[in-house]
Design a protein around this motif. Structure first.
Motif, mmCIF file in Angstrom:
data_model
loop_
_atom_site.group_PDB
_atom_site.id
_atom_site.type_symbol
_atom_site.label_atom_id
_atom_site.label_comp_id
_atom_site.label_asym_id
_atom_site.label_seq_id
_atom_site.Cartn_x
_atom_site.Cartn_y
_atom_site.Cartn_z
ATOM 1 N N THR A 21 9.928 -5.001 -0.110
ATOM 2 C CA THR A 21 8.815 -5.054 0.843
ATOM 3 C C THR A 21 8.168 -6.434 0.827
ATOM 4 N N SER B 253 6.856 2.362 -2.573
ATOM 5 C CA SER B 253 7.099 2.916 -3.906
ATOM 6 C C SER B 253 7.412 1.767 -4.860
ATOM 7 N N LYS C 22 0.810 -1.220 0.000
ATOM 8 C CA LYS C 22 0.000 0.000 0.000
ATOM 9 C C LYS C 22 0.847 1.277 0.000
ATOM 10 N N ASN C 23 1.857 1.344 0.843
ATOM 11 C CA ASN C 23 2.674 2.546 0.960
ATOM 12 C C ASN C 23 4.071 2.397 0.360
#
Length: 195
Positions: free
Chosen positions: A153, A146, A143-144
Motif C-alpha cells: 500500500t 492489513s 488506515k484500512n
C-alpha cells in the motif's frame, strides 16, 4: 519513528529555504534539495539511528539518500495537504522516549549531536517532520490496510505521488576531460606548423 523509517528508508528533513540554486541536487514540486541538505540529512540519519539502535549507519549511498529525500519530501507535502502536523513538544517527547528506552541522557544526545555537527533544534525539527509523516501514513494511507498489505500500500501510494509530482534532478556537469591513454581519448595534435 521506526515505522516511518521503514517506509521512507530513513527520516525526513526540511530543506533549507535560502540555499544557493547552483547547489540544487533535486527539486520536488518546486522545493529545492541542496548538497548542504543532503549532508545535513546524512548527519541527522546518523543521529536518529544512534538514538534508536545505539549504532551508526556507516556510509550511505548518495543516490539512495537523494531518492529517500525526494520520497520524504513528497510524503511531507501530502501530510501538509492533508492538514497533518506534529508539535515540537510531540517530537521532544518522542526523543525522550527513545532516550529512556536506550538508557541515555540528554547529555549523551547533546554529545552525539555535537559530534555530528548538529543542534538539538535541527534534530527536533527532523523528528517533528518524521512524526508528521508517520502519523499521516498510519492514519490515512494505511488506515484500512492489513499488516501484510502495508508495504505494498505504501509503495503504491509513493508511486502515485511520484507520478503526479514535478521531480527534477539537474544533470551533472560534464566530467573534466581525463588525461592519458584510454578508449575514446582525444588524440594529441601532432601537426607541424610552418614557421
Amino acid at each position: 519513528l521506526l515505522a516511518c523509517s521503514a517506509l521512507v528508508g530513513d527520516l525526513a528533513q526540511t530543506p533549507s529555504p535560502a540555499a544557493p540554486t547552483t547547489d540544487v541536487i533535486a527539486s520536488v514540486n518546486g522545493v529545492p534539495i541542496t548538497r548542504a541538505d543532503l549532508e545535513r540529512r546524512a548527519a541527522l540519519v546518523q543521529a536518529a539511528m544512534w538514538l534508536v539502535t545505539g549504532k551508526s549507519t556507516g556510509e550511505m549511498d548518495v543516490e539512495t539518500l537523494i531518492g529517500q529525500m525526494v520520497d520524504a519530501e513528497l510524503m511531507a507535502q501530502a501530510a501538509a495537504q492533508g492538514g497533518y502536523a506534529v508539535t515540537e513538544q510531540d517530537a521532544r517527547e518522542e526523543i525522550g522516549r527513545y532516550l529512556a528506552q536506550s538508557n541515555l541522557t540528554d547529555s549523551d544526545l547533546a554529545r552525539q549531536l555535537e559530534l555530528l555537527g548538529l543542534t538539538l533544534t535541527e534534530f527536533v525539527r527532523y523528528q517533528q517532520r518524521a512524526l508528521t509523516i508517520q502519523r499521516y501514513t498510519q492514519e490515512v494511507i494505511l488506515k484500512n490496510a492489513s499488516a501484510s498489505e502495508q508495504m505494498t500500500t505504501t509503495r503504491t501510494w509513493l508511486l502515485r505521488l511520484r507520478a503526479d509530482a514535478k521531480i527534477e534532478r539537474p544533470t551533472a556537469p560534464a566530467a573534466a576531460q581525463r588525461a592519458g591513454a584510454y578508449a575514446g581519448a582525444l588524440a594529441p595534435d601532432f601537426s607541424l606548423n610552418d614557421t
